[in-house]
Design a protein around this motif. Structure first.
Motif, PDB file in Angstrom:
ATOM      1  N   ARG A   1      -6.852  -2.073 -10.535  1.00  8.20           N
ATOM      2  CA  ARG A   1      -7.277  -2.496 -11.871  1.00  8.20           C
ATOM      3  C   ARG A   1      -7.400  -4.015 -11.941  1.00  8.20           C
ATOM      4  O   ARG A   1      -8.269  -4.540 -12.652  1.00  8.20           O
ATOM      5  N   ALA A   2      -6.566  -4.725 -11.216  1.00  2.13           N
ATOM      6  CA  ALA A   2      -6.655  -6.184 -11.189  1.00  2.13           C
ATOM      7  C   ALA A   2      -7.725  -6.669 -10.224  1.00  2.13           C
ATOM      8  O   ALA A   2      -7.962  -7.875 -10.124  1.00  2.13           O
ATOM      9  N   GLY A   3      -8.355  -5.734  -9.494  1.00  2.00           N
ATOM     10  CA  GLY A   3      -9.436  -6.093  -8.584  1.00  2.00           C
ATOM     11  C   GLY A   3      -9.043  -6.185  -7.129  1.00  2.00           C
ATOM     12  O   GLY A   3      -9.880  -6.452  -6.272  1.00  2.00           O
ATOM     13  N   GLY A   4      -7.750  -5.966  -6.839  1.00  2.07           N
ATOM     14  CA  GLY A   4      -7.260  -6.129  -5.478  1.00  2.07           C
ATOM     15  C   GLY A   4      -7.310  -4.842  -4.668  1.00  2.07           C
ATOM     16  O   GLY A   4      -7.809  -3.812  -5.117  1.00  2.07           O
ATOM     17  N   VAL A   5      -6.769  -4.953  -3.467  1.00  2.00           N
ATOM     18  CA  VAL A   5      -6.706  -3.835  -2.523  1.00  2.00           C
ATOM     19  C   VAL A   5      -5.272  -3.729  -2.026  1.00  2.00           C
ATOM     20  O   VAL A   5      -4.711  -4.714  -1.532  1.00  2.00           O
ATOM     21  N   LEU A   6      -4.676  -2.550  -2.160  1.00  2.00           N
ATOM     22  CA  LEU A   6      -3.306  -2.347  -1.694  1.00  2.00           C
ATOM     23  C   LEU A   6      -3.309  -1.788  -0.280  1.00  2.00           C
ATOM     24  O   LEU A   6      -4.078  -0.884   0.039  1.00  2.00           O
ATOM     25  N   THR A   7      -2.453  -2.347   0.560  1.00  2.00           N
ATOM     26  CA  THR A   7      -2.221  -1.761   1.873  1.00  2.00           C
ATOM     27  C   THR A   7      -0.733  -1.456   1.985  1.00  2.00           C
ATOM     28  O   THR A   7       0.112  -2.353   1.901  1.00  2.00           O
ATOM     29  N   ALA A   8      -0.413  -0.172   2.084  1.00  2.00           N
ATOM     30  CA  ALA A   8       0.985   0.273   2.143  1.00  2.00           C
ATOM     31  C   ALA A   8       1.388   0.503   3.590  1.00  2.00           C
ATOM     32  O   ALA A   8       0.673   1.179   4.341  1.00  2.00           O
ATOM     33  N   LEU A   9       2.513  -0.062   3.981  1.00  2.00           N
ATOM     34  CA  LEU A   9       2.986   0.021   5.363  1.00  2.00           C
ATOM     35  C   LEU A   9       4.209   0.926   5.443  1.00  2.00           C
ATOM     36  O   LEU A   9       5.003   1.002   4.512  1.00  2.00           O
ATOM     37  N   PRO A  10       4.407   1.577   6.585  1.00  2.00           N
ATOM     38  CA  PRO A  10       5.595   2.421   6.764  1.00  2.00           C
ATOM     39  C   PRO A  10       6.880   1.597   6.682  1.00  2.00           C
ATOM     40  O   PRO A  10       6.916   0.432   7.100  1.00  2.00           O
ATOM     41  N   LEU A  11       7.924   2.207   6.166  1.00  2.00           N
ATOM     42  CA  LEU A  11       9.209   1.514   6.045  1.00  2.00           C
ATOM     43  C   LEU A  11       9.781   1.101   7.392  1.00  2.00           C
ATOM     44  O   LEU A  11      10.522   0.124   7.479  1.00  2.00           O
ATOM     45  N   GLN A  12       9.458   1.837   8.446  1.00  2.00           N
ATOM     46  CA  GLN A  12      10.064   1.522   9.742  1.00  2.00           C
ATOM     47  C   GLN A  12       9.453   0.301  10.422  1.00  2.00           C
ATOM     48  O   GLN A  12       9.993  -0.188  11.400  1.00  2.00           O
ATOM     49  N   TRP A  13       8.353  -0.209   9.908  1.00  2.00           N
ATOM     50  CA  TRP A  13       7.753  -1.394  10.528  1.00  2.00           C
ATOM     51  C   TRP A  13       8.588  -2.624  10.232  1.00  2.00           C
ATOM     52  O   TRP A  13       9.138  -2.779   9.144  1.00  2.00           O
ATOM     53  N   ARG A  14       8.656  -3.496  11.208  1.00  2.00           N
ATOM     54  CA  ARG A  14       9.434  -4.718  11.084  1.00  2.00           C
ATOM     55  C   ARG A  14       8.537  -5.946  11.251  1.00  2.00           C
ATOM     56  O   ARG A  14       7.324  -5.869  11.096  1.00  2.00           O
ATOM     57  N   ALA A  15       9.135  -7.081  11.579  1.00  2.00           N
ATOM     58  CA  ALA A  15       8.441  -8.366  11.508  1.00  2.00           C
ATOM     59  C   ALA A  15       7.180  -8.436  12.357  1.00  2.00           C
ATOM     60  O   ALA A  15       6.175  -9.008  11.925  1.00  2.00           O
ATOM     61  N   THR A  16       7.189  -7.863  13.538  1.00  2.00           N
ATOM     62  CA  THR A  16       6.013  -7.975  14.405  1.00  2.00           C
ATOM     63  C   THR A  16       4.790  -7.339  13.761  1.00  2.00           C
ATOM     64  O   THR A  16       3.722  -7.963  13.669  1.00  2.00           O
ATOM     65  N   ASP A  17       4.940  -6.089  13.289  1.00  2.00           N
ATOM     66  CA  ASP A  17       3.800  -5.391  12.705  1.00  2.00           C
ATOM     67  C   ASP A  17       3.450  -5.931  11.318  1.00  2.00           C
ATOM     68  O   ASP A  17       2.270  -6.133  11.006  1.00  2.00           O
ATOM     69  N   VAL A  18       4.451  -6.167  10.488  1.00  2.00           N
ATOM     70  CA  VAL A  18       4.185  -6.667   9.138  1.00  2.00           C
ATOM     71  C   VAL A  18       3.583  -8.069   9.210  1.00  2.00           C
ATOM     72  O   VAL A  18       2.651  -8.399   8.471  1.00  2.00           O
ATOM     73  N   GLY A  19       4.079  -8.885  10.123  1.00  2.00           N
ATOM     74  CA  GLY A  19       3.529 -10.226  10.301  1.00  2.00           C
ATOM     75  C   GLY A  19       2.081 -10.195  10.759  1.00  2.00           C
ATOM     76  O   GLY A  19       1.253 -11.007  10.328  1.00  2.00           O
ATOM     77  N   TYR A  20       1.756  -9.244  11.621  1.00  2.00           N
ATOM     78  CA  TYR A  20       0.380  -9.105  12.086  1.00  2.00           C
ATOM     79  C   TYR A  20      -0.542  -8.715  10.925  1.00  2.00           C
ATOM     80  O   TYR A  20      -1.645  -9.261  10.783  1.00  2.00           O
ATOM     81  N   VAL A  21      -0.087  -7.803  10.078  1.00  2.00           N
ATOM     82  CA  VAL A  21      -0.882  -7.404   8.911  1.00  2.00           C
ATOM     83  C   VAL A  21      -1.068  -8.589   7.973  1.00  2.00           C
ATOM     84  O   VAL A  21      -2.168  -8.836   7.453  1.00  2.00           O
TER      85      VAL A  21
ATOM     86  N   LEU B   1       1.384   1.457  -8.201  1.00  2.00           N
ATOM     87  CA  LEU B   1       0.919   0.192  -7.657  1.00  2.00           C
ATOM     88  C   LEU B   1      -0.510   0.287  -7.133  1.00  2.00           C
ATOM     89  O   LEU B   1      -1.296  -0.666  -7.270  1.00  2.00           O
ATOM     90  N   TYR B   2      -0.865   1.415  -6.528  1.00  2.00           N
ATOM     91  CA  TYR B   2      -2.248   1.587  -6.067  1.00  2.00           C
ATOM     92  C   TYR B   2      -3.224   1.354  -7.221  1.00  2.00           C
ATOM     93  O   TYR B   2      -4.227   0.639  -7.081  1.00  2.00           O
ATOM     94  N   LEU B   3      -2.949   1.968  -8.363  1.00  2.00           N
ATOM     95  CA  LEU B   3      -3.851   1.872  -9.513  1.00  2.00           C
ATOM     96  C   LEU B   3      -3.799   0.486 -10.153  1.00  2.00           C
ATOM     97  O   LEU B   3      -4.835  -0.060 -10.540  1.00  2.00           O
ATOM     98  N   ALA B   4      -2.611  -0.089 -10.261  1.00  2.00           N
ATOM     99  CA  ALA B   4      -2.473  -1.401 -10.890  1.00  2.00           C
ATOM    100  C   ALA B   4      -3.171  -2.484 -10.081  1.00  2.00           C
ATOM    101  O   ALA B   4      -3.858  -3.353 -10.636  1.00  2.00           O
ATOM    102  N   VAL B   5      -3.001  -2.453  -8.770  1.00  2.00           N
ATOM    103  CA  VAL B   5      -3.660  -3.449  -7.917  1.00  2.00           C
ATOM    104  C   VAL B   5      -5.175  -3.302  -8.027  1.00  2.00           C
ATOM    105  O   VAL B   5      -5.908  -4.294  -8.150  1.00  2.00           O
TER     106      VAL B   5
END
Length: 200
Positions: free
Chosen positions: A103-123, A97-101
Motif C-alpha cells: 500500500r505504501a508502494g514498496g516490495v516486501l521480501t520475507a526471509l527464513p528465520l534460520q538465515w543469519r548474517a551471511t545470507d541476510v547481509g547478501y540480501v 506487512l505484505y499488504l501494508a508495504v
C-alpha cells in the motif's frame, strides 16, 4: 517495480492470461464486504515462537492494522519500489506487512528465520534495502542486533511493528500507483548454488 516489458504485458493481457486487478484491490473488496469475517489466524504455537498470545483478527481490525502500518512506514520514508526485508515467523503481523508495504508502494521480501548474517547481509546488499523488520528474539537469537550490525538504516522489532499496527491510523500515505504488473514480493531460493537467487 515492473520487470516485464510493455510488449509482454500487452501480449498476455490480450490473450486473457493476465488481468488488471491487484491483491490490494481484492483485499479491500473483502474487507468492505465482510468486515466481521475472520481474516487471519495466528499459529497455535505463537507463544513458543515469539512469546505473545495467538490471535484471530477480523477484516475490520486487520484492515485497520494495514492502514496504520502503511501510514507509519510512509512517514518513515518508505516509497515506491523501496524494498523492505522481514524476518518473522508466520504470525498475523507478517501477513499484514505484505499488504501494508504494498500500500505504501514498496516490495516486501520475507526471509527464513534460520538465515543469519551471511545470507541476510547478501540480501541487504543486493536489494539496497534500508528497513529491516524482525522478531525481537527467537530461539535465543537477537535478530535486531544482527540487523543493526549489517547496516540497515532502520530496524523494527516485532513488538514495535505490533504497536504500530494497533496504534492510531495516521495520515494516509501519499497516493501511489500500484499496477497489477508491479512486483508484490521477492522470494529467495538457496541450496543449489553458493549464492542466493531471487524470484518475483
Amino acid at each position: 517495480m515492473i520487470l516485464h516489458s510493455r510488449q509482454w504485458i500487452d501480449h498476455y493481457l490480450d490473450e486473457g492470461r493476465w488481468g488488471q486487478g491487484t491483491l490490494l484491490e481484492q483485499f479491500d473488496q473483502n474487507r468492505a464486504a465482510n468486515p466481521d469475517r475472520e481474516a487471519v489466524v495466528d499459529p497455535p504455537d505463537r507463544p513458543d515462537l515469539v512469546g505473545t498470545a495467538a490471535r484471530s483478527l477480523n477484516y475490520r481490525t486487520f484492515g485497520r492494522a494495514v492502514d496504520a502500518t502503511a501510514a507509519e512506514l510512509a512517514r518513515r520514508g518508505l516509497g515506491k519500489d523501496h524494498i523492505v526485508v522481514a524476518q518473522l515467523p508466520n504470525v498475523w503481523e507478517l501477513a499484514m506487512l505484505y499488504l501494508a508495504v504494498a500500500r505504501a508502494g514498496g516490495v516486501l521480501t520475507a526471509l527464513p528465520l534460520q538465515w543469519r548474517a551471511t545470507d541476510v547481509g547478501y540480501v541487504r546488499e543486493l536489494t539496497e534495502a534500508r528497513l529491516y523488520i524482525a522478531a525481537d528474539h527467537a530461539k535465543g537469537f537477537d535478530y535486531i542486533a544482527m540487523g543493526r550490525t549489517l547496516g540497515f538504516e532502520q530496524c523494527l522489532s516485532l513488538a514495535e511493528l505490533t504497536a504500530i499496527a494497533e496504534g492510531p491510523v495516521g495520515s494516509p500515505p501519499p497516493p501511489v500507483t500500484v499496477d497489477a504488473n508491479d512486483i508484490f514480493t521477492l522470494c529467495w531460493t538457496s541450496g543449489t548454488e553458493s549464492r542466493l537467487r531471487a524470484c518475483s
